[in-house]
Write a protein that holds these residues in place. Structure first.
Motif, PDB file in Angstrom:
ATOM      1  N   LYS A   4       0.885  -1.009   0.109  1.00 17.64           N
ATOM      2  CA  LYS A   4      -0.024  -0.195  -0.155  1.00 17.64           C
ATOM      3  C   LYS A   4       0.492   1.184  -0.447  1.00 17.64           C
ATOM      4  N   ILE A   5       2.049   1.435   0.890  1.00 19.04           N
ATOM      5  CA  ILE A   5       3.016   2.558   0.115  1.00 19.04           C
ATOM      6  C   ILE A   5       2.872   3.085  -1.019  1.00 19.04           C
ATOM      7  N   SER A   6       2.847   2.601  -2.193  1.00 14.54           N
ATOM      8  CA  SER A   6       2.582   3.524  -3.475  1.00 14.54           C
ATOM      9  C   SER A   6       1.589   4.088  -3.739  1.00 14.54           C
ATOM     10  N   LEU A   7       0.652   3.358  -2.672  1.00 13.15           N
ATOM     11  CA  LEU A   7      -0.628   4.234  -3.415  1.00 13.15           C
ATOM     12  C   LEU A   7      -0.917   5.527  -2.457  1.00 13.15           C
ATOM     13  N   ILE A   8      -0.731   5.605  -0.973  1.00 19.44           N
ATOM     14  CA  ILE A   8      -0.588   6.762   0.323  1.00 19.44           C
ATOM     15  C   ILE A   8       0.762   7.590  -0.877  1.00 19.44           C
ATOM     16  N   ALA A   9       1.818   6.899  -1.419  1.00 20.02           N
ATOM     17  CA  ALA A   9       2.584   8.419  -1.380  1.00 20.02           C
ATOM     18  C   ALA A   9       1.693   8.710  -2.783  1.00 20.02           C
ATOM     19  N   SER A  10       1.242   8.423  -3.543  1.00 23.35           N
ATOM     20  CA  SER A  10       0.357   9.168  -4.975  1.00 23.35           C
ATOM     21  C   SER A  10      -0.584   9.730  -3.986  1.00 23.35           C
ATOM     22  N   PHE A  12      -0.219  11.196  -1.636  1.00 19.37           N
ATOM     23  CA  PHE A  12       0.291  12.307  -1.286  1.00 19.37           C
ATOM     24  C   PHE A  12       0.719  13.186  -2.088  1.00 19.37           C
ATOM     25  N   ASN A  13       0.816  12.916  -3.133  1.00 16.72           N
ATOM     26  CA  ASN A  13       1.215  13.471  -4.969  1.00 16.72           C
ATOM     27  C   ASN A  13       2.851  13.424  -4.485  1.00 16.72           C
ATOM     28  N   LEU A  14       3.526  12.576  -4.139  1.00 16.44           N
ATOM     29  CA  LEU A  14       5.112  12.646  -4.327  1.00 16.44           C
ATOM     30  C   LEU A  14       5.312  11.796  -5.496  1.00 16.44           C
ATOM     31  N   ASP A  15       6.559  12.440  -5.744  1.00 22.76           N
ATOM     32  CA  ASP A  15       7.177  11.809  -6.337  1.00 22.76           C
ATOM     33  C   ASP A  15       8.288  10.765  -5.824  1.00 22.76           C
ATOM     34  N   VAL A  16       8.084   9.301  -5.995  1.00 20.10           N
ATOM     35  CA  VAL A  16       9.247   8.906  -5.214  1.00 20.10           C
ATOM     36  C   VAL A  16       9.491   7.556  -6.461  1.00 20.10           C
ATOM     37  N   THR A  17       9.705   7.896  -7.099  1.00 24.79           N
ATOM     38  CA  THR A  17      10.160   7.043  -8.581  1.00 24.79           C
ATOM     39  C   THR A  17      11.893   6.344  -8.411  1.00 24.79           C
ATOM     40  N   GLY A  18      11.754   5.671  -8.467  1.00 25.57           N
ATOM     41  CA  GLY A  18      13.381   4.929  -8.484  1.00 25.57           C
ATOM     42  C   GLY A  18      13.785   4.973  -6.764  1.00 25.57           C
ATOM     43  N   LEU A  19      12.211   5.051  -5.760  1.00 32.89           N
ATOM     44  CA  LEU A  19      12.994   4.881  -4.316  1.00 32.89           C
ATOM     45  C   LEU A  19      12.573   3.201  -3.569  1.00 32.89           C
ATOM     46  N   SER A  20      13.289   2.817  -3.231  1.00 28.15           N
ATOM     47  CA  SER A  20      12.569   1.834  -2.056  1.00 28.15           C
ATOM     48  C   SER A  20      11.724   2.055  -1.461  1.00 28.15           C
ATOM     49  N   VAL A  21      10.638   0.691  -1.017  1.00 31.81           N
ATOM     50  CA  VAL A  21       9.720   0.399  -0.074  1.00 31.81           C
ATOM     51  C   VAL A  21      10.173   1.169   1.121  1.00 31.81           C
ATOM     52  N   TYR A  22      10.982   0.745   1.949  1.00 35.12           N
ATOM     53  CA  TYR A  22      11.689   1.346   2.859  1.00 35.12           C
ATOM     54  C   TYR A  22      11.710   3.560   2.353  1.00 35.12           C
ATOM     55  N   GLU A  23      12.342   3.230   1.830  1.00 34.83           N
ATOM     56  CA  GLU A  23      12.916   5.073   0.869  1.00 34.83           C
ATOM     57  C   GLU A  23      11.632   5.467   1.196  1.00 34.83           C
ATOM     58  N   ILE A  24      10.945   5.350   0.451  1.00 40.69           N
ATOM     59  CA  ILE A  24       9.624   5.504   0.554  1.00 40.69           C
ATOM     60  C   ILE A  24       8.513   5.990   1.821  1.00 40.69           C
ATOM     61  N   SER A  25       8.494   5.237   2.437  1.00 41.85           N
ATOM     62  CA  SER A  25       8.149   4.862   3.785  1.00 41.85           C
ATOM     63  C   SER A  25       8.516   5.854   4.711  1.00 41.85           C
ATOM     64  N   THR A  26       9.812   6.583   4.397  1.00 40.78           N
ATOM     65  CA  THR A  26      10.200   7.073   5.365  1.00 40.78           C
ATOM     66  C   THR A  26      10.021   8.178   5.009  1.00 40.78           C
ATOM     67  N   TYR A  27       9.956   8.876   3.945  1.00 40.90           N
ATOM     68  CA  TYR A  27       9.886   9.981   3.086  1.00 40.90           C
ATOM     69  C   TYR A  27       7.809  10.608   3.428  1.00 40.90           C
ATOM     70  N   ILE A  28       6.869   9.199   3.276  1.00 40.10           N
ATOM     71  CA  ILE A  28       5.885   9.732   4.128  1.00 40.10           C
ATOM     72  C   ILE A  28       5.761   9.574   5.563  1.00 40.10           C
ATOM     73  N   SER A  29       6.717   9.398   6.318  1.00 44.12           N
ATOM     74  CA  SER A  29       6.166   9.616   7.577  1.00 44.12           C
ATOM     75  C   SER A  29       6.878  11.203   7.872  1.00 44.12           C
ATOM     76  N   SER A  30       7.825  11.705   6.674  1.00 46.22           N
ATOM     77  CA  SER A  30       8.701  12.952   7.166  1.00 46.22           C
ATOM     78  C   SER A  30       7.695  14.015   7.069  1.00 46.22           C
ATOM     79  N   ARG A  31       7.088  13.598   5.160  1.00 46.76           N
ATOM     80  CA  ARG A  31       5.541  14.272   5.496  1.00 46.76           C
ATOM     81  C   ARG A  31       4.518  14.089   6.496  1.00 46.76           C
ATOM     82  N   LEU A  32       4.161  13.443   6.740  1.00 47.37           N
ATOM     83  CA  LEU A  32       2.975  13.190   8.034  1.00 47.37           C
ATOM     84  C   LEU A  32       3.389  14.502   9.133  1.00 47.37           C
TER      85      LEU A  32
END
Length: 97
Positions: A4-10, A12-32
């Protein structure tokens, strides 16, 4: 919830191209946390008046009276796991690097 990480990033309108699931989840946490900070929302238990000395009592209350929440969790935390989690919630978010 890696599926579900990609859906959550979407959402938030976050560009997560090329990021790992861990990196995406960290990005989402920071944004929250950024959103919570901008809205002046509490980010830890002490912000809402909980004293550190009450953590053990809160964990024991959870285990005794609200075990249904633990039972539905795919991970079965020990009392020690819950104490560590509550301590982290008391101290607040710190970005993982």
């Amino acid at each position: 919830i890696p599926d579900k990480i990609s859906l959550i990033a979407s959402a938030f309108n976050l560009d997560v191209t090329g990021l790992s699931v861990y990196e995406i989840s960290t990005y989402i946490s920071s944004r929250l946390m950024e959103i919570m900070d901008n809205l002046n929302l509490p980010t830890n238990l002490s912000d809402i008046g909980i004293e550190e000395k009450n953590i053990e009592k809160m964990v024991d209350d959870l285990l005794k009276n609200y075990s249904r929440f633990i039972n539905k969790n795919p991970r079965k935390p020990s009392r020690e796991d819950l104490l560590n989690l509550y301590q982290q919630m008391f101290e607040g978010y710190s970005e993982v690097t």
